[in-house]
Enzyme design. Structure first.
Site, PDB file in Angstrom:
ATOM      1  N   GLY A  95       0.760  -1.243   0.000  1.00 56.44           N
ATOM      2  CA  GLY A  95       0.000   0.000   0.000  1.00 56.44           C
ATOM      3  C   GLY A  95       0.785   1.285   0.000  1.00 56.44           C
ATOM      4  CD  GLU A 143       0.843  -9.066   1.857  1.00 58.30           C
ATOM      5  OE1 GLU A 143      -0.086  -8.313   1.492  1.00 58.30           O
ATOM      6  OE2 GLU A 143       0.651 -10.138   2.439  1.00 58.30           O
ATOM      7  N   PRO A 144       4.789  -4.935  -0.674  1.00 58.63           N
ATOM      8  CG  PRO A 144       6.988  -4.182  -1.035  1.00 58.63           C
ATOM      9  CD  PRO A 144       6.175  -5.158  -0.214  1.00 58.63           C
ATOM     10  N   GLY A 145       3.670  -3.552  -3.756  1.00 55.04           N
ATOM     11  CA  GLY A 145       3.496  -3.824  -5.178  1.00 55.04           C
ATOM     12  C   GLY A 145       3.886  -2.572  -5.945  1.00 55.04           C
ATOM     13  NE  ARG A 146      -0.168   2.342  -5.932  1.00 53.50           N
ATOM     14  CZ  ARG A 146      -1.245   2.327  -6.718  1.00 53.50           C
ATOM     15  NH1 ARG A 146      -1.202   2.892  -7.891  1.00 53.50           N
ATOM     16  NH2 ARG A 146      -2.362   1.752  -6.309  1.00 53.50           N
ATOM     17  NE  ARG A 177      -2.769   3.279 -11.407  1.00 55.59           N
ATOM     18  CZ  ARG A 177      -2.620   4.532 -11.036  1.00 55.59           C
ATOM     19  NH1 ARG A 177      -2.150   5.422 -11.874  1.00 55.59           N
ATOM     20  NH2 ARG A 177      -2.926   4.912  -9.815  1.00 55.59           N
ATOM     21  CB  CYS A 212     -16.156   3.221 -29.261  1.00 56.33           C
ATOM     22  SG  CYS A 212     -15.435   3.035 -30.879  1.00 56.33           S
ATOM     23  CD  GLU A 213     -16.353   2.602 -22.688  1.00 60.08           C
ATOM     24  OE1 GLU A 213     -16.634   3.415 -21.773  1.00 60.08           O
ATOM     25  OE2 GLU A 213     -16.722   1.429 -22.701  1.00 60.08           O
TER      26      GLU A 213
END
Ligand code: PLP
Length: 427
Positions: A250, A287-290, A326, A356-357
Site C-alpha cells: 500500500g 507486500e509492496p506492489g506499486r 488507471r 469508443c468510450e
C-alpha cells in the site's frame, strides 16, 4: 550521448536537452523502431533499487519483502525479484502458476491473500509448499483445514484482520475499514485462532493486515500495526505463539513529477512500522506492489493525429484505456513527456485513445509542449497496474513489454496478435 551511469531513481530522462527520452541508457526511439507501439518499457535497475530500499530500511529486523504480484505479473520481473531474494504475495491460483513458472524455488516464500480462494487453488498452494495462507474468513479457515487434512500437509496460516483504520486514498483501493469486504473483524480474530489451536493440520503462523493502496502517509500503517501487535500479545497470553506479522502493501508513490525522495519515504514507512512493533521478535513480512514497479515503467505511444473539436484540442494516440485503465478507473494522473520535445508555446490538450468510450482518456486539459501526428509520447509511472489490468476491449491486442537492464534491452512479452485473440473462440 547519455551518461554512463544515470541514477535509476529517475529512469526516464533526457540525457541532454537535445537528446530524445531514454530509459536508463537505452533510447526509447530505438526501442519503438524495434518493437513498435504502444510499448511498455521497464527499468530493471530501478526495480532492484526499490527492493534494496526496503531491505536497507529494515536491516535491523528479520524481514521478507513479498512483492504483490498483481501490480505487474510479468514473468521476467518476478524472476528478477526472486533472484534477489524477494518472496511473493499472490491473490489467485493463476499468480501462483506465474511464480512457479518464473522461480519455482521461491514457492516457499509465497503468501496467498485474497477474499475468495477456491478448493483447487488451496490444494495447489498446499502442494507447492507455500509459506502461508492469509485467511480472510472463518469459512475459508475451515476449507483450508479440510484440504490440509486431505493432503496430509500442515497449512501455515495468518488471519488477515480488518483493523478498522481509515487510509486516505481512492475509495476503490481503500480496504481497511469494517465496511469493506476484506479481512476478519479484528475483535473476532482471537476466537478463531483459539478454535484452530486444536487442529493438527493448521499452524497459526502469523497475523496479516492490508489497509489499501496508494497511501501517502505512514500514519495509518502505524495505527493498523498497533492494533495487530495488541492482538499478537493477547494471543501469546493464551499460549498461541505468532511467528510473523504481515504488514501488507500500500505504500504510495508520487505520480506528479514531484521531488519526493523514494528512499526517504521508505525510511519513514519503516520507522512507523518499527515503532508500532517495538519488542516484536518474529518475522516481518511486507507486500509492496506499486512502490517497487510503478515508477520503473512507462507506456510509450505514438500520436495518430491531432484534432480540433470546437474549442478543444484532442491528441489521439495509439494506446488506449484497454492498455492503461488507471485514468478511467481511478481518475489517476500520469505525467506525459514527449520523447522528442518540440520548440514552441505549450498548449492545453486532451490526450485520448481510439476506444469508443468517452472514458478513454489519459489526460484532460493538460498543458503540453506542441505535439504533432507521428510524435512519440511517454506516459510515466505506468509500471504498476498498467499491463496487469490491460484487456482486449475493442479487440485490441495488448502491448509488447521490454525490460531494460543497464545498456541492454530485451523483449519480455511479444505483442499479441489478432490470432492470439481469436484462438479460444468457437464458431
Ligand atoms: C494489492 C495488494 C497489495 C499491494 O498493494 P500496493 O498498493 O501495490 O503496494 C498487497 N497486499 C494485498 C493483500 C493486496 O491486495
Amino acid at each position: 550521448m547519455p551518461k554512463a551511469s544515470h541514477p535509476s531513481s529517475r529512469p526516464f530522462h533526457h540525457p541532454q536537452p537535445e537528446v530524445p527520452l531514454y530509459c536508463g541508457e537505452v533510447s526509447l526511439e530505438a526501442l519503438t523502431r524495434r518493437f513498435g507501439t504502444p510499448l511498455y518499457v521497464y527499468s530493471a535497475d530501478q526495480i532492484v533499487e526499490r527492493l534494496q530500499m526496503f531491505k536497507d530500511a529494515l536491516a535491523g529486523r528479520d524481514s521478507l519483502v513479498c512483492y504483490a504480484v498483481k501490480a505487474n505479473s510479468a514473468l521476467a520481473i518476478l524472476k528478477l525479484l526472486a533472484n534477489r531474494g524477494a518472496g511473493f504475495d499472490i491473490v489467485s491460483g493463476g499468480e501462483l502458476e506465474r511464480v512457479l513458472a518464473a522461480a519455482p524455488e521461491a514457492a516457499e516464500r509465497v503468501v496467498f491473500s485474497g477474499v475468495g480462494k477456491t478448493a483447487e487453488e488451496i490444494d495447489r498452494a498446499l502442494q507447492a509448499g507455500i509459506l502461508a495462507f492469509n485467511v480472510e474468513s472463518e469459512a475459508e479457515l475451515q476449507l483450508l483445514a479440510k484440504h490440509a487434512a486431505k493432503l496430509k500437509r500442515v497449512a501455515r496460516f495468518a488471519l488477515r484482520v480488518n483493523p478498522d483504520v481509515f487510509a486516505e486514498t481512492h475509495p476503490y483501493i481503500s480496504t481497511g475499514l469494517r465496511e469493506h469486504k476484506f479481512g476478519i473483524d479484528i475483535r473476532q480474530a482471537a476466537a478463531l485462532y483459539e478454535g484452530a489451536a486444536g487442529n493438527r493440520w493448521l499452524e497459526p503462523h502469523g497475523v496479516s493486515v492490508h489497509i489499501g493502496s496508494q497511501i501517502r502517509s505512514a500514519e495509518p500503517f502505524g495505527a493498523a500495526l498497533d492494533r495487530v501487535y495488541k492482538l499478537v500479545k493477547q494471543l501469546a497470553k493464551k499460549g498461541i505463539a505468532i511467528h510473523s506479522i504481515d504488514a501488507g502493501g500500500g505504500l504510495g508513490i508520487d505520480y506528479h513529477a514531484g521531488k519526493s525522495d523514494p528512499a526517504a519515504r521508505v525510511r519513514e514507512y519503516a520507522a512507523a512500522v518499527d515503532k508500532a512493533l517495538a519488542g516484536f521478535e518474529g518475522k516481518l513480512l511486507l507486500e509492496p506492489g506499486r512502490f517497487l514497479v510503478a515508477q520503473a515503467g512507462a507506456l510509450v505511444t505514438r500520436v495518430l493525429n491531432v484534432k480540433q473539436n470546437g474549442r478543444k484540442t484532442f491528441v489521439i494516440v495509439d494506446a488506449a484505456m484497454n492498455d492503461l485503465i488507471r485514468p478511467a478507473l481511478y481518475q489517476a494522473h500520469h505525467e506525459i513527456v514527449p520523447v522528442r520535445p518540440r520548440e514552441g508555446r505549450q498548449k492545453t490538450v486532451d490526450v485520448v485513445g481510439p476506444v469508443c468510450e468517452s472514458g478513454d482518456f489519459f489526460a484532460r486539459d493538460r498543458k503540453l509542449a506542441p505535439i504533432e501526428a507521428g510524435d512519440l509520447i511517454a506516459l510515466l509511472d505506468a509500471g504498476a497496474y498498467g499491463m496487469a489490468q490491460a484487456s482486449n476491449y475493442n479487440t485490441r491486442v495488448r502491448p509488447a513489454e521490454v525490460l531494460v537492464e543497464g545498456k541492454k534491452a530485451r523483449l519480455i512479452r511479444r505483442r499479441e496478435t489478432i490470432a492470439d485473440l481469436l484462438a479460444p473462440e468457437i464458431l
